[in-house]
Design an enzyme around this catalytic site. Structure first.
Site, mmCIF file in Angstrom:
data_model
loop_
_atom_site.group_PDB
_atom_site.id
_atom_site.type_symbol
_atom_site.label_atom_id
_atom_site.label_comp_id
_atom_site.label_asym_id
_atom_site.label_seq_id
_atom_site.Cartn_x
_atom_site.Cartn_y
_atom_site.Cartn_z
ATOM 1 N N HIS A 104 0.839 -1.193 0.000
ATOM 2 C CA HIS A 104 0.000 0.000 0.000
ATOM 3 C C HIS A 104 0.874 1.243 0.000
ATOM 4 C CE1 HIS A 104 1.112 0.596 4.210
ATOM 5 N NE2 HIS A 104 0.985 -0.720 4.325
ATOM 6 N N HIS A 115 -0.807 4.186 4.941
ATOM 7 C CA HIS A 115 -0.156 4.494 6.206
ATOM 8 C C HIS A 115 1.302 4.074 6.074
ATOM 9 C CE1 HIS A 115 -0.968 0.207 6.694
ATOM 10 N NE2 HIS A 115 -0.013 0.174 7.601
#
Length: 276
Positions: A104, A115
């Site tokens: 991600h 994050h």
């Protein structure tokens, strides 16, 4: 051919919400099976390219997400924590390529479940002055070990972030971010076929990793909590740039390993839910 797979969860096919990726979430049990299926697609691609030794490191959260019985039998699983090298535990120079599955984008980016390592507790990370997240640190550390990242899978924002670090990495977008908790999903079978085919092709056309400077790197982290930064100053070599930002200089992969110690210190001082 020895292949190493670092498997995260937020970038897995079909997953968009904390309930999909956190133990206890209403869709977590389904999410962990989806994770195994994306990993298995990568394993099939590696086998098709001639891999004879495949290690999968469960690199998400508690690092006990992939059910061993759900993993392709051609792969071995590294499971549980703590691990000295965290998301890259078990990687060594004897591997010929790294596959980053389910990754991600970094904190602050508008990617699905974006994050950097610890949710809200880590606000920003810089490597040699450049903003970095899990993708960039994995690529830089693997390169320092002498192993190229061959393939990354995740949403389109994660793929773009990988291209910024190493444009030669094959990136497979399994979903397109519509927000931090929403995505336009690629059909599951189509996504997994794309993963398998991309891995097979990338490993067939093997390459050398990008050169890594030998003088060492500087890693800086801005924490949400000043108490974390203050506590970390007790570690030799760690200095402060402001009340919430610390940095250290050293050679990768040792610096990556030290960062893991920082995170364990932070976890002992805080209890932040990752995606609130």
């Amino acid at each position: 051919m020895r292949i190493y797979i670092s498997a995260d969860m937020e970038g897995v096919t079909g997953l968009v919400d904390a309930d999909d990726v956190q133990p206890g979430g209403r869709d977590y049990e389904r999410g962990r099976l989806m994770m195994a299926q994306d990993v298995n697609a990568a394993v099939r691609g590696a086998v098709a390219a001639g891999a004879t030794d495949i290690t999968v490191n469960d690199a998400h959260g508690p690092m006990r997400n992939i059910l061993p019985e759900a993993l392709h039998p051609a792969a071995r699983l590294i499971r549980g924590k703590p691990k000295h090298m965290g998301m890259l535990e078990g990687l060594d120079a004897g591997h010929e390529a790294v596959l980053c599955v389910g990754y991600h984008s970094r904190a602050g980016e508008l990617g699905v479940l974006s994050h950097s390592f610890m949710g809200h507790e880590i606000e920003d990370i810089w490597l040699d002055g450049r903003p970095v997240g899990e993708i960039g640190l994995a690529q830089a550390t693997a390169a320092a070990i002498g192993v190229p990242v061959a393939v990354l899978t995740g949403d389109d924002r994660a793929c773009a972030e990988m291209a910024d670090w190493d444009a030669s990495v094959t990136a497979v977008a399994v979903k397109h971010a519509k927000g931090r908790f929403a995505a336009d999903l690629r059909p599951a079978e189509e996504a997994r076929t794309a993963i398998e085919e991309a891995v097979a092709a990338a490993l067939t056309a093997r390459r050398t990793p990008l050169a890594t400077p030998s003088a060492g790197s500087t890693l800086a982290v801005r924490w949400q909590s000043a108490s974390v930064a203050s506590t970390l100053l007790g570690i030799p070599g760690v200095t402060a740039t402001d009340s919430r930002t610390v940095r250290a200089h050293g050679a990768l992969p040792a610096l990556y390993r030290q960062f893991g110690v920082w995170m364990r210190v932070a976890a002992s001082l805080t209890n932040q839910p990752p995606y609130c």
